[in-house]
Design a protein around this motif. Structure first.
Motif, short mmCIF file in Angstrom:
data_model
loop_
_atom_site.label_atom_id
_atom_site.label_comp_id
_atom_site.label_asym_id
_atom_site.label_seq_id
_atom_site.Cartn_x
_atom_site.Cartn_y
_atom_site.Cartn_z
N ASN A 157 40.35 30.66 50.29
CA ASN A 157 39.49 31.73 50.84
C ASN A 157 39.91 33.11 50.36
O ASN A 157 39.53 34.11 50.96
CB ASN A 157 39.45 31.68 52.37
N TRP A 158 40.68 33.20 49.27
CA TRP A 158 41.03 34.48 48.67
C TRP A 158 39.96 34.82 47.64
O TRP A 158 40.13 34.62 46.44
CB TRP A 158 42.39 34.41 47.97
N ILE A 159 38.83 35.33 48.10
CA ILE A 159 37.76 35.67 47.16
C ILE A 159 37.50 37.17 47.09
O ILE A 159 36.78 37.65 46.24
CB ILE A 159 36.45 34.93 47.50
N ALA A 160 38.07 37.92 48.01
CA ALA A 160 37.89 39.37 48.04
C ALA A 160 38.86 40.03 47.07
O ALA A 160 39.72 39.37 46.48
CB ALA A 160 38.10 39.89 49.45
N PRO A 161 38.73 41.35 46.88
CA PRO A 161 39.72 42.04 46.05
C PRO A 161 41.14 41.79 46.56
O PRO A 161 41.37 41.65 47.75
CB PRO A 161 39.33 43.52 46.20
N LEU A 162 42.06 41.73 45.61
CA LEU A 162 43.47 41.42 45.85
C LEU A 162 43.64 39.93 46.16
O LEU A 162 42.69 39.20 46.35
CB LEU A 162 44.07 42.30 46.94
N GLY A 163 44.89 39.49 46.16
CA GLY A 163 45.18 38.10 46.36
C GLY A 163 46.19 37.61 45.34
O GLY A 163 46.58 38.32 44.41
N PHE B 167 47.94 37.50 37.62
CA PHE B 167 47.32 38.01 36.39
C PHE B 167 48.04 39.27 35.92
O PHE B 167 48.29 39.44 34.72
CB PHE B 167 45.84 38.27 36.66
N GLU B 168 48.38 40.14 36.85
CA GLU B 168 49.11 41.36 36.49
C GLU B 168 50.46 41.01 35.85
O GLU B 168 50.81 41.57 34.80
CB GLU B 168 49.31 42.23 37.72
N ARG B 169 51.19 40.11 36.47
CA ARG B 169 52.50 39.74 35.91
C ARG B 169 52.35 39.13 34.52
O ARG B 169 53.13 39.44 33.60
CB ARG B 169 53.20 38.73 36.83
N GLU B 170 51.37 38.27 34.35
CA GLU B 170 51.23 37.53 33.10
C GLU B 170 50.76 38.43 31.96
O GLU B 170 51.22 38.29 30.82
CB GLU B 170 50.28 36.35 33.32
N VAL B 171 49.84 39.37 32.24
CA VAL B 171 49.41 40.30 31.20
C VAL B 171 50.57 41.21 30.81
O VAL B 171 50.82 41.45 29.61
CB VAL B 171 48.19 41.12 31.66
N ALA B 172 51.30 41.72 31.80
CA ALA B 172 52.45 42.58 31.50
C ALA B 172 53.46 41.85 30.63
O ALA B 172 53.97 42.41 29.65
CB ALA B 172 53.09 43.07 32.80
N MET C 214 40.35 44.65 41.07
CA MET C 214 39.76 43.38 40.65
C MET C 214 39.81 42.38 41.78
O MET C 214 40.75 42.37 42.58
CB MET C 214 40.53 42.84 39.43
N SER C 215 38.82 41.49 41.83
CA SER C 215 38.81 40.46 42.86
C SER C 215 39.73 39.30 42.48
O SER C 215 40.03 39.07 41.30
CB SER C 215 37.39 39.93 43.08
N ASN C 216 40.15 38.55 43.48
CA ASN C 216 41.03 37.41 43.26
C ASN C 216 40.34 36.32 42.44
O ASN C 216 40.98 35.63 41.65
CB ASN C 216 41.47 36.85 44.61
N ILE D 67 39.92 33.67 36.85
CA ILE D 67 39.32 33.44 35.53
C ILE D 67 40.21 34.02 34.44
O ILE D 67 40.46 33.38 33.42
CB ILE D 67 37.91 34.05 35.47
N GLY D 68 40.70 35.24 34.67
CA GLY D 68 41.56 35.89 33.68
C GLY D 68 42.83 35.11 33.40
O GLY D 68 43.27 35.03 32.24
N ARG D 69 43.43 34.53 34.42
CA ARG D 69 44.67 33.76 34.21
C ARG D 69 44.41 32.55 33.31
O ARG D 69 45.22 32.22 32.43
CB ARG D 69 45.25 33.32 35.55
N GLY D 70 43.26 31.90 33.54
CA GLY D 70 42.92 30.78 32.68
C GLY D 70 42.63 31.22 31.26
O GLY D 70 43.06 30.57 30.29
#
Length: 497
Positions: free
Chosen positions: A140-146, A152-157, A349-351, A356-359
């Motif tokens: 149920n983490w569909i809203a912004p943050l999560g 995704f932030e850690r992986e892009v960095a 960004m939403s969770n 999607i970005g992590r994939g």
């Protein structure tokens, strides 16, 4: 269809019914173009026409000139795809010939191509994304943050080689926040690459600042060090040094950081690296997006990886990124109630999108390899034609997010437009190179520094440049189709007027 294949469909009226039947069978295009002696189109000939002739017992030795005929249904070279579709639908036919001003056939539009459009750069989704999105729904983490935003932030960095990242709603939002983080205020000056998308510089206006545009250099199409140096000299004389420099990495390729960064350091001006188009590119071993005081990426639907819409702000300075997160969540103060002491924005960004970005991030390197393969295929198959590909300087590794070329010789803009019309008739998307910001009506009063006096590189690239379909999800068959139509469209360009 190659030029030779098209010419095989153009036949004289003296061809016999027997030979026409055999040619229709051999070419498998469903149509022949019967021409007058002077090359003008006389009629079209289809399987149906020949079947009707057989039903009334026309001899196979009869020339097709003796068959009943009607004036051909055609479109002109200047007509677009909508005109062709309208004729196909109105007359319930599957092919419509394209004729030049003299009435000579130069092309054919086939109905079957209409449902097989080839896009410039369409989203390429795989299997990895599904698991992350399903997890977001299950939890149920569909809203912004999560948790997927954090991941995704850690992986892009980590991929880029920087310390911190903030996932945002778009690349434009990331640029806006980056400008605020760097202290841009109303009345300030901001230098920006001219050859870019308007999203790079609209945020300058959001801040009430004034853009100054910098030309490209021919070796990479990115910001010209010569133009930047002259801009700094002018700004120092005018006592209006820029608050920052927005340095754009164009079409998946890093700018010449070794030449540009020392100039900015000499004047004490920070760099905002706009890497919206260049995630996955490298410059002398370092990742694109790791050079600026702050850098941004875009995950728009046409980018090399996508979250459908989204962006990322990255920096080594943790305080800057922490402030970006605060501003992007309406600048809420740490209180039990909603407390606000400054203007904030709804930019997070939403969770679900972060999932999607992590994939997508897991297959980024594969996407880069495929786009480079697309570019190399274009370059190999179109060798010898009068065009020049976007260069890749030594030390750079472009993602070839978009494959781009420029026309050599005169009449470049007309040839560019002609090629794009020819591709669009066959439901193939192509676009001009970005129209530079210094030529946009929105920025008519902005200062501009050319590469050299009298040499507007960005303007020339716009006038002569074409971006080709470059998606990592293009099949080999689609790529071959683009190349065939492009080769035919380029053939007349061997002898420009």
């Amino acid at each position: 269809m190659t030029g030779n294949e098209f010419r095989a469909l153009c036949v004289p009226a003296t061809i016999t019914v027997h030979d026409a039947l055999q040619l229709l069978d051999r070419t498998a295009k469903g149509i022949l173009l019967v021409t007058h002696e002077d090359g003008r189109l006389r009629r079209t000939l289809t399987d149906g026409d020949l079947r009707r002739a057989a039903l009334v017992h026309v001899a196979e030795t009869t020339p097709v000139a003796q068959l009943p005929e009607k004036p051909p249904i055609t479109i002109g070279e200047e007509a677009g795809l909508p005109a062709a579709v309208a004729l196909l639908d109105k007359h319930e036919i599957d092919h419509v010939p394209v004729v030049d001003k003299a009435g000579r056939p130069v092309d054919i539009v086939h109905r079957r191509e209409l449902s097989q459009r080839i896009w410039l750069s369409s989203p390429h989704l795989g299997d990895e994304e599904t698991a992350f999105v399903e997890d977001a729904f299950r939890s149920n983490w569909i809203a912004p943050l999560g948790p997927h935003v954090d991941g995704f932030e850690r992986e892009v960095a980590a991929y880029v080689g920087v310390q911190h990242a903030a996932a945002l709603s778009s690349g434009t939002a990331a640029i806006h926040l980056a400008l605020l983080l760097l202290g841009v205020k109303p009345g300030d000056t901001v230098f920006c690459s001219s050859l870019t998308f308007v999203g790079s510089c609209n945020p300058i206006l959001y801040c009430g600042a004034k853009p100054v545009f910098i030309d490209s250099e021919p070796g990479s199409w990115n910001m010209s060090p010569q133009a930047l140096e002259r801009a700094f000299e002018w700004a120092k004389r005018e006592n209006r040094l820029p608050r920052c420099v927005i340095l754009v990495n164009l079409y998946g390729q890093s700018a010449d950081m070794d030449a540009l960064l020392p100039l900015c350091e000499r004047y004490g001006v920070p760099v905002l690296e706009d890497a919206a188009e260049s995630l996955g590119a490298r410059y002398k071993g370092r990742a694109s997006g790791s050079f600026g005081r702050v850098a941004i990426f875009s995950f728009n639907g046409n980018k090399i990886i996508t979250t459908s819409g989204g962006g990322m702000l990255v920096a080594d300075d943790g305080d800057l990124v922490a402030r970006a997160r605060k501003l992007s969540t309406q600048a809420r103060e740490p209180a039990a109630h909603y407390e606000h002491t400054e203007v904030g924005f709804n930019y997070r960004m939403s969770n679900v999108l972060a999932g999607i970005g992590r994939g997508q991030l897991r297959v980024l390197d594969q996407r880069v390899e495929r786009r480079r393969h697309v570019f190399e295929t274009y370059r190999r198959e179109l060798a010898g034609l009068p065009l020049a590909w976007m260069p890749e300087p030594a030390g750079s590794r472009s993602t070839r997010w978009l494959t781009c070329f420029t026309f050599e010789g005169g009449n470049a803009a007309a040839r560019r437009d002609g090629v794009m019309r020819a591709l669009e008739r066959h439901s193939i998307e192509a676009r001009p190179v970005w129209k530079p910001m210094h030529l946009q009506p929105l920025f008519a009063r902005a200062a501009y520094f050319a590469h050299r006096d009298g040499e507007d590189v960005a303007g020339r690239l716009f006038e002569s440049g074409v971006c080709l379909p470059s998606g990592s999800n293009m099949s080999d068959e689609q790529l071959a189709r683009v190349i065939d139509h492009l080769r035919r469209a380029l053939e007349p360009a061997k002898a420009p007027e």
